[in-house]
Design an enzyme around this catalytic site. Structure first.
Site, short mmCIF file in Angstrom:
data_model
loop_
_atom_site.label_atom_id
_atom_site.label_comp_id
_atom_site.label_asym_id
_atom_site.label_seq_id
_atom_site.Cartn_x
_atom_site.Cartn_y
_atom_site.Cartn_z
N THR A 148 -30.89 30.49 64.21
CA THR A 148 -32.06 31.33 63.96
C THR A 148 -32.03 32.60 64.81
O THR A 148 -32.54 33.64 64.39
CB THR A 148 -33.37 30.56 64.21
N ASP A 181 -25.96 33.26 58.71
CA ASP A 181 -27.16 33.65 59.45
C ASP A 181 -27.43 35.15 59.29
O ASP A 181 -28.58 35.57 59.10
CB ASP A 181 -27.01 33.33 60.93
#
Length: 306
Positions: free
Chosen positions: A32, A257
């Site tokens: 994240t 990501d």
């Protein structure tokens, strides 16, 4: 008027990446955080917040200083006495990577320990992003606290984005993972799954099956599939958006990501979903041409606009 920010929730780890011989480079990364890094680089003046929990050791202080030095705050994330960050090492075979982790007692596992602090960190965010890894590092009560806080942020006007990012070793069982991911999807506006993960987790036979299953709950979906096209489903339409083939990738760490960060930045900038996916592919293609999970901001920006 206050400019609403962007936030991601999860675990920023110490990253060791191999060089020649016995030399290692230390950096900071995590799924994240990698997404927020790209999103922040591509989102102009929006404040960026990484919501986690941190230790009070020198490495944790270095983490927080690194984030601050790149314009990323930590909101009301707790600083926990005696805790420390998780660690992982990347080894490469060509451009393909494998990981070894040391994270069982990482501070980030306590990111939902203070519900009021979590609520404060989530206030006034245009977009909140989290992942299946965020869920997996928490115990069941902490997952409930986190999902309740995210639901409250959504009710207050935040757009919620989620990547299931299934990692079997982090979960006690397939059933627990399925249940937690399904709960997360119930509070999600934009889902960013990867097809091989969904195949392992839910038995989907093709990306279209993933899209159809998620469309029962989520309004906007992008099913990533490595070098194959991404399947974009939004506004009752679907489109295949081809990936960009990189002839000689250097390191594929963080590509998915960064795709997520590029996609979310484009959507916040007003681009339609298919165009956002095209720009996200450009960002991912740039990231696989540098070592480590975090490409320089100028590299990300040039790829996004290219």
């Amino acid at each position: 008027m206050t400019v609403k920010g962007v936030a991601a929730i999860g675990e920023c780890m110490l990253e060791l990446s191999g060089r020649s011989g016995d030399s290692w480079r230390m950096g900071f990364a995590g799924d994240t955080f990698n997404t927020l890094w790209a999103l922040h680089a591509l989102s102009g003046e929006r404040p960026a917040t990484y919501i986690s929990a941190f230790g009070d050791d020198p490495f944790s202080r270095d983490q927080i200083d690194f984030l601050a030095g790149h314009g990323i705050g930590i909101g009301a994330s707790p600083i926990i006495a005696g805790a420390r960050p998780g660690l992982y090492a990347i080894t490469l075979t060509g451009a393909e990577r494998s990981f070894t982790y040391w994270r069982n007692d990482a501070a980030a596992r306590q990111l939902a320990a203070d519900p009021s602090a979590l609520e404060r960190s989530l206030k006034n965010q245009s977009l909140v992003y989290f992942s299946g890894i965020t869920l997996a590092i928490l115990d069941a009560p902490a997952r409930e606290v986190l999902l309740a806080a995210i639901a409250a942020a959504r009710a207050a006007g935040s757009l919620i984005a989620f990547d299931p990012n299934y990692r079997p070793r982090l979960w006690p069982s397939l059933a627990v993972a399925q249940a937690a991911v399904s709960q997360a999807l119930a509070v999600t506006d934009i889902a960013l799954p990867t097809f091989p993960d969904e195949q392992m987790l839910f038995g989907d036979v093709e990306p279209a099956a993933t899209g159809a299953r998620l469309a029962k709950t989520v309004n906007e979906i992008v099913v990533k599939n490595g070098e194959a096209p991404a399947l974009v489903l939004a506004a009752h339409q679907q489109e295949q958006v081809p990936a960009i083939q990189v002839a000689t990738p250097v390191d594929t760490t963080g590509a998915g990501d960064s795709f997520n960060g590029g996609y979310l930045a484009a959507r916040l900038a007003g681009y339609a979903p298919a165009e956002a996916a095209r720009r996200a592919h450009q960002v991912a293609a740039a990231v696989v041409q540098v070592r480590g999970a975090l490409a320089p901001f100028d590299v990300l920006q040039a790829a996004f606009e290219g």
